[in-house]
Design an enzyme around this catalytic site. Structure first.
Site, PDB file in Angstrom:
ATOM      1  N   CYS A  83      58.943  43.640  47.863  1.00 11.35           N
ATOM      2  CA  CYS A  83      58.555  43.138  46.025  1.00 11.35           C
ATOM      3  C   CYS A  83      59.699  42.386  45.544  1.00 11.35           C
ATOM      4  O   CYS A  83      59.410  42.524  44.326  1.00 11.35           O
ATOM      5  CB  CYS A  83      59.910  45.162  45.539  1.00 11.35           C
ATOM      6  SG  CYS A  83      57.723  46.145  46.013  1.00 11.35           S
ATOM      7  N   ILE A  86      40.118  33.670  43.830  1.00  3.06           N
ATOM      8  CA  ILE A  86      38.694  32.846  45.139  1.00  3.06           C
ATOM      9  C   ILE A  86      38.644  33.504  46.195  1.00  3.06           C
ATOM     10  O   ILE A  86      39.035  33.221  47.121  1.00  3.06           O
ATOM     11  CB  ILE A  86      39.969  31.516  44.999  1.00  3.06           C
ATOM     12  CG1 ILE A  86      40.414  30.686  43.695  1.00  3.06           C
ATOM     13  CG2 ILE A  86      38.948  30.640  45.542  1.00  3.06           C
ATOM     14  CD1 ILE A  86      42.346  29.951  44.342  1.00  3.06           C
ATOM     15  N   ARG A  87      37.407  33.895  46.447  1.00  4.16           N
ATOM     16  CA  ARG A  87      36.981  34.671  46.847  1.00  4.16           C
ATOM     17  C   ARG A  87      35.216  34.796  46.261  1.00  4.16           C
ATOM     18  O   ARG A  87      34.210  34.431  45.127  1.00  4.16           O
ATOM     19  CB  ARG A  87      37.328  36.248  47.174  1.00  4.16           C
ATOM     20  CG  ARG A  87      37.235  36.843  45.762  1.00  4.16           C
ATOM     21  CD  ARG A  87      37.981  37.882  46.136  1.00  4.16           C
ATOM     22  NE  ARG A  87      38.406  38.484  46.210  1.00  4.16           N
ATOM     23  CZ  ARG A  87      39.355  39.371  46.130  1.00  4.16           C
ATOM     24  NH1 ARG A  87      39.206  40.376  46.395  1.00  4.16           N
ATOM     25  NH2 ARG A  87      41.071  39.406  46.137  1.00  4.16           N
TER      26      ARG A  87
END
Length: 265
Positions: free
Chosen positions: A108, A248-249
């Site tokens: 994190c 983006i796929r």
């Protein structure tokens, strides 16, 4: 030659719908590195134990401690003990008003009492990149990043980041911490005097506010991710004139900010 290993083979009980059994599996290594700055403890970063020098340089630049690699007089890493010793040519007072000694976790990033640390206000400036890219180039760069990540294929436990031109991947780093992977790029560019203003960052993880700030500090005008952004990251992207592209796929993508850098057919 580094004696640190970035993966470990451990026995794992693997269970599927129709069978189960014990097999050896590759597990990514988690490694704490404590940075001492001019003999004073500064931060502990939990990371993948590879490309540590690049990570330290990039982290110090992102924190506003240094502006160039030439400010570092000496950088020594004791891998066995997990210490990095950095001596600067200048005196550095680690005032609590400017910096806070902290543990940078692998998942994190640093926690913030308020959103901006002093270093963010000093080092995150609007980008000036005029680089443009087509959707086809964005998708090809993302596929190349994913195909070339050996550690991710072995373990599934790291994030990947690359510095690219519209046509090719120039350099790539992996780390259990997504922010660490970006620091490694920044450190490599500072140490080897690689220009970033005309480049693109390709990234495997979520575009959080911290990731967006690091991208702006690196100076690349476009960040491409296979994952989602956060709303605060997109607010920052607009303020800092950075093009943020996510999801983006499957030959699709979302352009969230500064869409003029994406050349549509």
């Amino acid at each position: 030659m580094s004696e640190l290993t970035i993966t470990t083979r451990l026995p794992v009980l693997k269970i599927s719908a129709d069978q189960h059994g014990w097999e050896d599996d590759e597990i990514v290594t988690e490694y704490p590195l404590t940075i001492f700055l001019n003999d004073e403890e500064f931060a502990t970063i939990v990371c993948t134990p590879a490309d540590l020098e690049e990570m330290v340089i990039g982290f110090l630049a992102a924190e506003g401690v240094i502006k160039s690699y030439s400010e570092i007089k000496q950088l020594t890493i004791n891998e066995a003990q997990g210490f990095a010793y950095v001596d600067l040519h200048k005196e550095t007072i680690l005032s609590q008003s400017f910096y806070s000694k902290r543990r940078i976790t692998s998942c994190c990033g640093k926690s913030r009492q308020s959103f901006y640390f002093f270093s963010d206000a000093r080092t995150a400036k609007p980008v000036e990149s005029t680089t443009t890219v087509t959707p086809a180039q964005c998708m090809r760069l993302m596929k190349e990043l994913q195909a070339s990540s050996e550690i991710h294929r072995q373990t599934g436990g790291v994030h990947n980041a690359a510095l690219c031109t519209p046509d090719e991947v120039l350099l790539q780093f992996s780390d259990i911490g997504r922010h660490n992977a970006l620091d490694k790029i920044y450190g490599k560019c500072l140490r080897d005097d690689i220009s970033t203003t005309d480049k693109i960052l390709v990234f495997s993880g979520r575009i959080s506010s911290e990731v967006l700030l690091k991208a702006a500090k690196i100076g690349a005008g476009i960040i491409l991710s296979k994952s989602a952004p956060t709303d605060l990251a997109l607010q920052l992207a607009d303020e800092l004139k950075l093009t943020a592209v996510g999801f983006i796929r499957n030959d699709k993508m979302n352009v969230y900010t500064q869409a003029q850098r994406i050349l549509l057919p």
